[in-house]
Design a protein around this motif. Sequence first.
Motif, PDB file in Angstrom:
ATOM      1  N   UNK A  54       0.810  -1.218   0.000  1.00 22.32           N
ATOM      2  CA  UNK A  54       0.000   0.000   0.000  1.00 22.32           C
ATOM      3  C   UNK A  54       0.843   1.269   0.000  1.00 22.32           C
ATOM      4  N   UNK A  55       1.927   1.284   0.778  1.00 23.60           N
ATOM      5  CA  UNK A  55       2.722   2.510   0.843  1.00 23.60           C
ATOM      6  C   UNK A  55       3.322   2.847  -0.516  1.00 23.60           C
ATOM      7  N   UNK A  56       3.820   1.826  -1.236  1.00 23.19           N
ATOM      8  CA  UNK A  56       4.368   2.070  -2.569  1.00 23.19           C
ATOM      9  C   UNK A  56       3.266   2.480  -3.535  1.00 23.19           C
ATOM     10  N   UNK A  57       2.096   1.863  -3.403  1.00 23.46           N
ATOM     11  CA  UNK A  57       0.981   2.184  -4.279  1.00 23.46           C
ATOM     12  C   UNK A  57       0.542   3.631  -4.113  1.00 23.46           C
ATOM     13  N   UNK A  58       0.484   4.094  -2.879  1.00 23.12           N
ATOM     14  CA  UNK A  58       0.060   5.463  -2.613  1.00 23.12           C
ATOM     15  C   UNK A  58       1.149   6.466  -2.983  1.00 23.12           C
ATOM     16  N   UNK A  59       2.401   6.057  -2.865  1.00 25.95           N
ATOM     17  CA  UNK A  59       3.503   6.987  -3.135  1.00 25.95           C
ATOM     18  C   UNK A  59       3.550   7.406  -4.598  1.00 25.95           C
ATOM     19  N   UNK A  60       3.278   6.486  -5.514  1.00 23.57           N
ATOM     20  CA  UNK A  60       3.405   6.792  -6.941  1.00 23.57           C
ATOM     21  C   UNK A  60       2.465   7.918  -7.377  1.00 23.57           C
ATOM     22  N   UNK A  61       1.153   7.858  -7.048  1.00 22.73           N
ATOM     23  CA  UNK A  61       0.298   8.996  -7.430  1.00 22.73           C
ATOM     24  C   UNK A  61       0.774  10.326  -6.867  1.00 22.73           C
ATOM     25  N   UNK A  62       1.230  10.295  -5.626  1.00 26.23           N
ATOM     26  CA  UNK A  62       1.664  11.527  -4.969  1.00 26.23           C
ATOM     27  C   UNK A  62       2.879  12.112  -5.684  1.00 26.23           C
TER      28      UNK A  62
END
Length: 477
Positions: A33-41
């Motif tokens: 989840x952390x990597x998934x959320x980081x990319x959009x940001x």
Amino acid sequence: MTDIATSAAAPVNERLPITRLIPLGLQHVLVMYSSTIAVPFIVAAGLNLPKADIVHLVAADLLLCGIGTILQSLRIWKVGAQMPLVVGASFNLVAPMIVIGNGFNLQVLYGSILTSGILVFLIAPYFTKLLRFFPPLVIGVAITLIGINLIPAGLGLIFGRNPASPDYAAPLNLSIAAISMALVVFFYRILPERWAQLSILISMALGILVAYFLGAMNVSGIVSGPVIAPPKAFYFGWPQFNVVAILSLLVVWLVMMIESVGQIVAVGKIVHKRAKPSTVASALRVDGLMTALGGVFQSFGYITFTQNVGVVSLTGVKSRFVTVTAGIILVILSVFPILGRFVAAVPNAVLGGVTLIMFSTVAVIGIQILARIDFDKIGNIVAVALSLGLGTIPVLAPHAYDKFPHQIQLFMHSGVAVGSVTVILLNLIFNYWVKDRPAEDADDPFAMISENDVDLPVIEAPGINRSVRDRQSGGHA
């Protein structure tokens, strides 16, 4: 030898009770989840997108991660490996996405993502025959450059992107980023192996709390807006197409496909399912299909996640229905835009502190791969030196190509593409197009030695975290 994965009793086909499927599936979601959320940001920050667009990017990302994970686990027609694989947004495409988006516009960016995804889908059955042309020399340089070219994005989140801005390099932001980085180090040091994989997520959560209590986080907009809203297709407009932009992404995709092969073969060994060429092709089709849909829903490029390979190894749970459950959870989360609004409210400094470590780790992994190269051969020294030199120009001298025609600028500003093309050509010149080249070593892990019923070799491909081998030997994720 009979492929034990064809048996209904094989571990990969085990059907667990719902009381186990949900927590085990949720664990996979938490790990990625952390990597998934980081990319959009990071992409939104690199393209200077407003917070409303981050909400869309997060929702579309979760949706496609979920669909891709379900496809990899179940396999529909010839799409999916029928193994416990989790699909996520690729960090490797972040840098070229930012270059294309800023060099052209978002329509060209998503036209390039759509086209590259379709091409990956189409070439998947033939790709394994090209593996011999991507030895550690090529992969090591490419991954090192990906990390180096991503580092400025992390620094931009911490310091800001405009030196003339009054809050550029603000002490508060630097302090929050430093605390976030210290938390990552702390948790990786003290947590046991099973929980160390969540160090990034835990550090982000605590970093957000610190920022909130220091008054650096505005939460007023999180609860405003619709509760349920599915992602929209063509959110940024109809795609446009540019050959140079498409080729820039395809160069990076060649490296990413090698990475996917490594994850697929590794998971196959863990769950006792042989990774035949047809299995690899089916898995790569998922990466291509989801990336093409990323061009439709206008999010990102997608690839099998390294982090979750480690989860399968560490937990010993081999059932693909666990990752099906994880995919369903991700799809459900995608229709709740409050998650996107929360991510949009996270201070840049928190994410910058965490992602700076992750991006630098990518470069370190590339260096580890290069350490395996025979540098007694002068050709290898020249190949690495020239490729790294050319590939770091956009980072060290960002205005070097400003006087070039726009189309050439787009390609040259992608250090990953320039460096990768250079090392591929130099590898051919020094190691393939020579008179007395020795016969292919049967032990070369990049040599294509299999037919439809023979195992593919294990390829130790890089990822955001350590390799699968390191995880299995006790290294932290």
